[in-house]
Every structure is written in C-alpha cells, then in structure tokens.
Design a protein around this motif. Sequence first.
Motif: not given
Length: 294
Positions: A17, A74-75, A77, A124-125, A127-129, A131-132
Amino acid sequence: MLQSMTGFGSATVENAKISVTVEVKSLNSKFFDIYCRIPRSYSEREIEIRTILTQELERGKVEFMMSVTPKDESGASTTVNRALIKAYFKDLKATANELGFEPTPTELLRMASMMPNAYNTDSLSESDSKAEWDLMKTAINQAITKCKEFRTQEGKNTELKFEEYIESIASLLRGVEEQDPKRIPAVRERIEKAVGEWLQNESFDQNRFEQELIYYVEKFDISEEKVRLKNHLEYFIQELKIASNGKKLNFIAQEIGREVNTIGSKANDSIIQRLVVQMKDELEKIKEQTMNIV
C-alpha cells in the motif's frame, strides 16, 4: 570505538500500500537537539520517533525527515476535501475583488489548500494502523543503523587523528626532557648571582634567604609537570581504546593543557618555550576534535 556526532543514513521500505522513506542526519552539538519533519497525518507518532532517536543517537543536532507515499488509491489515507476547498476558493476570490485586485487562480488554490480542514484523513483500522507504524519503524531503524555506521567510521578516522596528535605532544615532551638538563647551568648561575647579592647586603636575613631559595627552586623545577603530562597523555590513549565519550576526552585535554602551560611558565628557556608552543598547537587540534565526539 569512538563515535562521531557527524552522520547520515537513509532507508526506504514499502509494502503493497505505501512506501516509507526516512533520512537521518546528525551534526555536532553540545546538547541533543532534534528537528523532526513528518507528514501531518502521522504527527501523533512524533513523540515515539523522538524517543527512538534519543535512545539510539544520544547526542548531537539531529535532522529527521520521513515521507510516506501511497502506492495506489487504497493506500492513501488522506484525501482532498474538494467541497470545502471550492468554498474557500470562492470566498477568497470575492474578498480579493472587494479589495480591488485580481489574484491568479493558482495563488487562490494554494491559499485555499492551506486553510483548516482542507484534507480528509480516513481512520485506519487498528490492524492497518499497526502495520503502517511497524513499516515506519523498520525504515526508521534502518536509517538510524546506517547513520550510526557512518558515525562509527568517522569516529575511527578521528581516533587515528587523536593518536597522531598525542604522539606529537609526547615527542615534543621528549624534547623538553632532553633540553631540561641543559638549562640547569643557566638556572644555577641566576641563583648563585642572587645569593651573592644577598650575602653582601648588611641587612641579610637568613629566613628570607631560605624562603627565596625555596621559591627559586620551585619556580624553575618542572619535574612533576613532566611526569603528570606524560601520565595524562597515556590516560588519553587508554580512554580512546575503551571508546570514551567526547566530554571526558575534553576534560583530559584540559588537564594536558594545564601541565603544558605550567611547563612553559616555569621553564624560562627559549628552546622549551618553542616546544611548548608546538604542544599547544597540537592540543588545540585535539580540543576541536573532541567537540565532535558523542
């Protein structure tokens, strides 16, 4: 191994992303000072970033830059709040017309895009946060590692210079030790002349004579200073081998300077004075380099 405060490191890490690029540059400074430039949407991470930098780099003026580039829609935010920017644009244009001038559309758009809430930041969710942030930390740590490697290499070069300067002072000290016995006859002649004048004086005071004699002996004797200077030089080299810090090396350099100055003031010999001047020149180089050691 010594570490210089001068260093640079960069790293780029990406996933499906986003792409994260980090640059870390450090320069010498008396204190630890951090300048942080990161995207506004990640400003909540600044404290954590500063903590990492403080733990890893310890000292110096540090410039940190991080950029985050979406690899696809999609990447991203953050999106432009078009409706609000359009409203800002129209209002700014109307205001300019009321004031009697015609601004360029480019300038109006630039000003509108800088107004509050001109961008929407999607949440972001969890999990996404995470991961970032994990990706960012990877880039940050890689850049810091490269910066520290740069610092270590610079520290190694500085260590070689220190050894060269210390050996130069040690060599000059050996010159002082060789010259010291040669100045003794001149010192003895001065003392004998002074003693002769006192003995011829009708008001000769035995106690005053002993005090003056002790004064002359102490004034011209540099034996202790030579020993202490040699010890300080050896101590400096020992500290280099255990990767001491710049502050401690600077303290030792100050002690070396005290002994050199005392030798110069007590020797009363032109040859030794010239050697002392050369020692001071080498010592200034050492002091200058210690200011760039972590």
